[in-house]
Design an enzyme around this catalytic site. Structure first.
Site, PDB file in Angstrom:
ATOM      1  CG  ASP A  20      -1.861   1.170   1.234  1.00  0.00           C
ATOM      2  OD1 ASP A  20      -1.807   1.973   0.268  1.00  0.00           O
ATOM      3  OD2 ASP A  20      -2.642   1.304   2.187  1.00  0.00           O
ATOM      4  NE  ARG A  35      -1.597   4.282   3.834  1.00  0.00           N
ATOM      5  CZ  ARG A  35      -2.701   4.852   3.403  1.00  0.00           C
ATOM      6  NH1 ARG A  35      -2.712   5.473   2.234  1.00  0.00           N
ATOM      7  NH2 ARG A  35      -3.792   4.797   4.112  1.00  0.00           N
ATOM      8  CG  HIS A  58      -4.276   1.906  -4.822  1.00  0.00           C
ATOM      9  ND1 HIS A  58      -4.081   1.021  -3.782  1.00  0.00           N
ATOM     10  CD2 HIS A  58      -4.907   2.979  -4.282  1.00  0.00           C
ATOM     11  CE1 HIS A  58      -4.585   1.527  -2.677  1.00  0.00           C
ATOM     12  NE2 HIS A  58      -5.087   2.727  -2.942  1.00  0.00           N
ATOM     13  CG  LEU A  59       0.024   7.395  -6.083  1.00  0.00           C
ATOM     14  CD1 LEU A  59       0.100   7.584  -4.580  1.00  0.00           C
ATOM     15  CD2 LEU A  59       1.415   7.629  -6.683  1.00  0.00           C
ATOM     16  N   GLY A  60      -3.697   7.031  -5.383  1.00  0.00           N
ATOM     17  CA  GLY A  60      -4.790   7.951  -5.691  1.00  0.00           C
ATOM     18  C   GLY A  60      -5.930   7.260  -6.417  1.00  0.00           C
ATOM     19  NE  ARG A 150     -12.170  -0.236  -1.093  1.00  0.00           N
ATOM     20  CZ  ARG A 150     -13.250   0.154  -0.434  1.00  0.00           C
ATOM     21  NH1 ARG A 150     -14.301  -0.615  -0.382  1.00  0.00           N
ATOM     22  NH2 ARG A 150     -13.290   1.319   0.158  1.00  0.00           N
ATOM     23  CE  LYS A 196     -22.251  11.265   6.452  1.00  0.00           C
ATOM     24  NZ  LYS A 196     -22.372  10.747   5.109  1.00  0.00           N
ATOM     25  CE  LYS A 200     -15.272   5.782  13.025  1.00  0.00           C
ATOM     26  NZ  LYS A 200     -15.271   7.228  12.978  1.00  0.00           N
ATOM     27  N   GLY A 349      -7.960   7.369   9.227  1.00  0.00           N
ATOM     28  CA  GLY A 349      -7.112   8.467   8.753  1.00  0.00           C
ATOM     29  C   GLY A 349      -7.059   9.647   9.707  1.00  0.00           C
ATOM     30  N   GLY A 372     -10.389   1.879   6.595  1.00  0.00           N
ATOM     31  CA  GLY A 372     -11.584   1.109   6.224  1.00  0.00           C
ATOM     32  C   GLY A 372     -11.398  -0.365   6.523  1.00  0.00           C
ATOM     33  CB  ILE A 570     -13.630 -46.317  -4.704  1.00  0.00           C
ATOM     34  CG1 ILE A 570     -12.336 -45.548  -4.438  1.00  0.00           C
ATOM     35  CG2 ILE A 570     -14.730 -45.391  -5.188  1.00  0.00           C
ATOM     36  CD1 ILE A 570     -11.861 -44.740  -5.600  1.00  0.00           C
TER      37      ILE A 570
HETATM   38  C1  PEP Z   1     -15.025 -41.490  -4.272  1.00  0.00           C
HETATM   39  O1  PEP Z   1     -15.913 -41.563  -5.075  1.00  0.00           O
HETATM   40  O2  PEP Z   1     -14.080 -40.699  -4.475  1.00  0.00           O
HETATM   41  C2  PEP Z   1     -15.061 -42.317  -3.054  1.00  0.00           C
HETATM   42  C3  PEP Z   1     -14.033 -42.338  -2.257  1.00  0.00           C
HETATM   43  O3  PEP Z   1     -16.187 -43.035  -2.837  1.00  0.00           O
HETATM   44  P1  PEP Z   1     -16.639 -43.797  -1.470  1.00  0.00           P
HETATM   45  O4  PEP Z   1     -16.388 -42.813  -0.358  1.00  0.00           O
HETATM   46  O5  PEP Z   1     -18.075 -44.069  -1.668  1.00  0.00           O
HETATM   47  O6  PEP Z   1     -15.785 -45.000  -1.352  1.00  0.00           O
END
Ligand code: PEP
Length: 650
Positions: A20, A35, A58-60, A150, A196, A200, A349, A372, A570
């Protein structure tokens, strides 16, 4: 807490630092270099690390136009004097000549970019502009606390493309202001002044639940006095503000925080030097008079409250201190703030100007560089420029923030998605020390994004194509995901590898494209049962990780997440034991170290495969497991919330 320059490997890197340097100029010279001086610790730290430093500010308010009087050259001159080394300047902040200058920097070189706000894209948080800025460096550091409230390209947008950490000034601001919210030494007294109440109001309302006393002076006190039925004559700060002050008085009536108002005022018929004035009790202000300072009885009363304080936050003068006749209240209250043993923090400020004028600056614990920003922070609002930085917290010894991600696969319609999130979002409200992600089918993304807006639940995609557009029937491009506002994408899930023949080369391309677009990839890897039984787990997983991340640079490693999902676990109900999961996740970490060196420590590794609320704690207790990718168990809002709320990190 956010990750800072001191806990991220930066040695030898080219670093883009948002500072800044919005300083006052007169006749081509910097008239107040506070700053610039405030940014020196971060700049010198980086130079000591052998970094080359690209500074952006930035500046201004040039509003997207090149304004010669707002060029950064005078700032570069002053910075060079303070640093004792040359500071290069650029004729723009993006574009080919700037890119050439940045890439020619040697360790220890400093380049100050031209005013960011010569481009309207800066304040518009334009993604292309942010990417151009990010292209100038390997790592991004935000040290501009004053603009952290921002969401601009240089404060928020750029973090989508580079590992992003906080500078030392930013950390100091967050630590000191954060302590006021979390753990202030008591009694905690807030001193507010200025024009104001409405400016705040957020701060006051939040402080009613945190502070022990709020002492109010300055023009804004008039609104409170008017709301209490006192005549305030021609005083500033009343008018439309009276209703807002009334609202605060109602809220204060049931708060444990005490509101302290002036008992007497210095009044005059004109706000000019030399105007005849008198001290009036608050009940004795005439219709042709205006209050321009607090009176001696108020000063004594305010000082009494301040004397016993453990913490004081001061924002706003007590009167028109710029005019000698009306400066006594601000001076005396400032003196009372500075002379006690309390932790004293000032922001805004006018307050900084008053502290300087009365030579109090060096006697306060901290003078915030963000007016701010400090006010929004203390009002309890999230600052976009801070939120976007990487976190330090988390359960792993390396401080990686946990991730709990749900993969819904091809389940749930839009209506089911909306119903799920309406149930789920409140269940995980306030869980802010881990990332929560849900990856629904493409058709549900928009609904999921709308239902989760403003919450701590992020929405990701389950896959994407590598191309922006083209003849790829059935595919969805990264641009389309970005257009929706999706921040991350799962790549290389075993079902995609198995049914759609995704291979490591495709995935390397997709990971690269995701990073280029600012999407955070979660790359999956894992072995089949027969591979495990044949003793090939390690080679399989290592191969997938190194091939899939082959096009990722060391500096980008922290932007990638890897999910280890043994295929045999899985959806089968067979979970790898936590020890088995840890063993292979440790192999993934080794593969990452081979590719990225120490930067691998910042990569989060998830385990996936029949994770449920019953096994999450044991999995998360493993040293290298930073989170989980959950399939089946993520389809039920209650169960997934239980998984999200796994044992608090120690
Ligand atoms: C997955 O789909 O990534 C997975 C881990 O499935 P689950 O938890 O059902 O084994």
């Amino acid at each position: 807490m956010k990750r800072s320059v001191t806990d991220y490997p930066l040695a030898g890197k080219r670093v883009l630092v948002r500072v800044d340097f919005n300083v006052p100029l007169e006749g081509g010279r910097v008239t107040d270099d506070t700053r610039i001086k405030a940014a020196l610790p971060t700049i010198t730290y980086l130079l000591d690390q052998g970094c080359s430093v690209v500074l952006a500010s930035h500046l201004g308010r040039p509003k997207g136009q090149v304004v010669d009087e707002l060029r950064m050259a005078p700032v570069a001159t002053r910075l060079a004097e303070l640093l004792g080394r040359p500071v290069q300047t650029a004729d723009d902040c993006v574009g080919p000549s700037v890119e050439a200058a940045a890439s020619a920097l040697a360790p220890g070189d400093v380049l100050l970019l031209e005013n960011l706000r010569f481009h309207a894209e800066e304040t518009a948080d334009d993604a292309v502009f942010a990417r151009q800025l990010a292209g100038l460096a390997d790592v991004y550091v935000n040290d501009a606390f004053g603009t952290a409230h921002r969401a601009h390209a240089s404060t928020e947008g750029v973090t989508h493309y580079l590992p992003s950490v906080a500078g030392l000034l930013m950390i100091r601001e967050l630590e000191i202001l954060g302590r006021l919210l979390r753990d202030p030494a008591r009694p905690f007294v807030v001193v507010l002044g200025g024009l104001k109440v409405s400016d705040k109001i957020g701060l006051i309302k939040h402080m009613l639940s945190i502070a022990d006393k709020i002492v109010i002076g300055g023009a804004m006190a008039n609104a409170f006095l008017a709301a209490k039925g006192f005549e305030v004559g021609l005083s500033k700060g009343a008018g439309d503000e009276v209703a807002v002050a009334g609202e605060v008085l109602v809220a204060a009536a049931t708060a444990r925080c005490e509101l302290v108002l002036p008992r007497d005022l210095v009044v005059a018929t004109e706000a000019v030097p030399g105007a005849p004035s008198r001290v009036a009790a608050v009940a004795d202000v005439h219709p042709d008079e205006m209050a321009l300072d607090i009176g001696p009885e108020s000063v004594a009363d305010f000082a009494q409250h301040l004397r016993s304080a453990g913490t004081i936050y001061w924002n706003g003068p007590m009167g028109l201190f710029e005019i000698e006749e009306f400066s006594a209240g601000t001076k005396a209250v400032g003196e009372a703030i500075a002379s006690g043993v309390a932790v004293t923090v000032a922001g805004g400020g006018d307050t900084v100007a008053a502290a300087r004028r009365f030579e109090l600056e060096g006697r306060l614990t901290h003078v915030s560089t963000g007016g701010g920003a400090s006010m929004e922070f203390l009002a309890g609002s999230a600052l976009p420029g801070v939120e976007a930085l990487m976190d330090r917290g988390g359960s792993s010894p390396a401080g990686r923030r946990p991730v709990v991600a749900g993969n819904w696969k091809m389940y749930k319609t839009r209506a089911a998605t909306a119903a799920y999130l309406r149930e789920f979002v409140p269940l995980v409200k306030g869980v802010d020390d881990r990332d929560i992600v849900i990856c629904p089918p493409f058709t549900d993304l928009e609904t999921a994004l709308a239902e989760s807006a403003g919450s701590n639940v992020a929405i990701g995609a389950q896959t994407m194509a590598a191309a922006d557009e083209g003849a790829f029937t059935g595919e969805v491009s990264p641009e389309m995901l970005l257009d929706l506002g999706v921040p991350c994408v799962v790549l290389g899930h075993s079902e995609r590898r198995q049914y759609y023949n995704e291979n490591d080369a495709d995935l390397a391309k997709k990971v690269r494209v995701a990073l280029d677009k600012g999407l955070r990839p979660i790359l999956c890897c894992g072995e089949k049962l027969e591979e495990r039984e044949a003793g090939h787990t390690e080679s399989k997983v290592r191969g997938q990780v190194s091939a899939g991340l082959a096009q990722v640079g060391q500096a980008e490693a922290a932007l990638v997440t890897v999910a280890y999902e043994p295929i045999w676990a899985i959806g089968t109900g067979k979970t790898a034991t936590p020890e088995m999961a840890q063993e292979t996740v440790a192999v993934v970490r080794e593969a990452l170290r081979d590719s990225f060196g120490d930067a691998a420590n910042a990569v989060r590794i998830l385990y996936g495969g029949s994770v449920k609320s019953g096994n999450i704690d044991a999995l998360m207790a493993q040293p290298d497991i930073d989170g989980v990718l959950v399939g089946g168990a993520s389809l039920d809002a209650q169960e997934f919330a239980r998984i999200v709320r796994f044992r608090e990190p120690v």
